[in-house]
Design a protein around this motif. Sequence first.
Motif, PDB file in Angstrom:
ATOM      1  N   LEU A 147       0.829  -1.207   0.000  1.00 20.54           N
ATOM      2  CA  LEU A 147       0.000   0.000   0.000  1.00 20.54           C
ATOM      3  C   LEU A 147       0.866   1.261   0.000  1.00 20.54           C
ATOM      4  O   LEU A 147       0.548   2.249  -0.664  1.00 20.54           O
ATOM      5  N   GLN A 148       1.957   1.203   0.739  1.00 18.33           N
ATOM      6  CA  GLN A 148       2.870   2.334   0.796  1.00 18.33           C
ATOM      7  C   GLN A 148       3.460   2.625  -0.581  1.00 18.33           C
ATOM      8  O   GLN A 148       3.529   3.775  -1.008  1.00 18.33           O
ATOM      9  N   ALA A 193       0.718   4.068  -2.898  1.00 19.22           N
ATOM     10  CA  ALA A 193       0.399   5.453  -2.529  1.00 19.22           C
ATOM     11  C   ALA A 193       1.479   6.401  -3.030  1.00 19.22           C
ATOM     12  O   ALA A 193       1.180   7.488  -3.546  1.00 19.22           O
ATOM     13  N   TYR A 194       2.734   5.985  -2.893  1.00 16.88           N
ATOM     14  CA  TYR A 194       3.838   6.829  -3.347  1.00 16.88           C
ATOM     15  C   TYR A 194       3.748   7.080  -4.858  1.00 16.88           C
ATOM     16  O   TYR A 194       3.969   8.198  -5.321  1.00 16.88           O
ATOM     17  N   SER A 211       4.682   7.065   6.362  1.00 17.48           N
ATOM     18  CA  SER A 211       5.070   7.422   5.002  1.00 17.48           C
ATOM     19  C   SER A 211       3.892   7.948   4.182  1.00 17.48           C
ATOM     20  O   SER A 211       3.999   8.989   3.528  1.00 17.48           O
ATOM     21  N   ILE A 212       2.763   7.250   4.226  1.00 21.08           N
ATOM     22  CA  ILE A 212       1.602   7.678   3.435  1.00 21.08           C
ATOM     23  C   ILE A 212       1.086   9.019   3.919  1.00 21.08           C
ATOM     24  O   ILE A 212       0.754   9.909   3.118  1.00 21.08           O
ATOM     25  N   THR A 213       1.022   9.202   5.237  1.00 20.14           N
ATOM     26  CA  THR A 213       0.513  10.461   5.786  1.00 20.14           C
ATOM     27  C   THR A 213       1.381  11.648   5.388  1.00 20.14           C
ATOM     28  O   THR A 213       0.883  12.665   4.876  1.00 20.14           O
ATOM     29  N   SER A 253       4.062   2.359   6.966  1.00 20.69           N
ATOM     30  CA  SER A 253       3.065   2.775   5.978  1.00 20.69           C
ATOM     31  C   SER A 253       2.275   3.979   6.451  1.00 20.69           C
ATOM     32  O   SER A 253       2.030   4.913   5.683  1.00 20.69           O
ATOM     33  N   THR A 286       3.897  11.767   3.087  1.00 19.33           N
ATOM     34  CA  THR A 286       4.086  11.923   1.639  1.00 19.33           C
ATOM     35  C   THR A 286       2.846  12.545   1.008  1.00 19.33           C
ATOM     36  O   THR A 286       2.958  13.363   0.080  1.00 19.33           O
ATOM     37  N   SER A 287       1.667  12.189   1.505  1.00 22.47           N
ATOM     38  CA  SER A 287       0.426  12.791   0.997  1.00 22.47           C
ATOM     39  C   SER A 287       0.393  14.288   1.260  1.00 22.47           C
ATOM     40  O   SER A 287      -0.223  15.053   0.494  1.00 22.47           O
TER      41      SER A 287
END
Length: 211
Positions: free
Chosen positions: A13-14, A17-18, A157-159, A154, A161-162
């Motif tokens: 998922l990470q 998302a990236y 990183s997702i939070t 995840s 990077t978003s």
Amino acid sequence: MRGICKIGIPTALQGMAYCMISMVLTRMVSGFGAEAIATQRVGGQIESVSWNTADGFGAALNAFIGQNYGAGKMDRVKKGYRASLITVGVWGLFITLLFVCFPEQISGVFFHEPTAIATAVGYMIIIGYSEAFMSVELMTVGALSGLGKTHLCSVISITLTSARIPLAILLSGTALGLLGIWWALTATSVVKGIVFVMAFYWITARMRNSK
């Protein structure tokens, strides 16, 4: 199967998302012309000097920490991480020095038009400030994965990077223009590097106290 999915799905998922966030940012960059797109593309390849190195250390730490964590040797886990943190951090600072001090020379290798070189120089200098933090982030992701904490990686990183998307929209709408997008990338990389290091020491401290 449940254990494998618990560890593997967050990482998958990470990565997805990236990729999606990168596509959105590329669309934003394209609004500033062909030179901006070329700079982002080539700049990312130049940056691979640092993130490929960090990925290598992350893969090594994943195995090293997983083995020692399984054996209950938390002292070796922390020593291995500390040694990698220093090594990768120094390498990242070296890349920062190159990018910030010699942006024209590096850009001149890949571009010949003055406008393209000027765009690339702005990218190299701004992105250069985050190289050490980005390297530490990628290395720490491998370390945390060795502890089985891929879900935490995840989430962080997702939070963060978003956050590049709204930050890039905000900054690019000011007088910074295209430079605002580069600053959004740098700012989030710096924050991610710091947060990941703090997360690693927090997790290992909790593991030590729980024994």
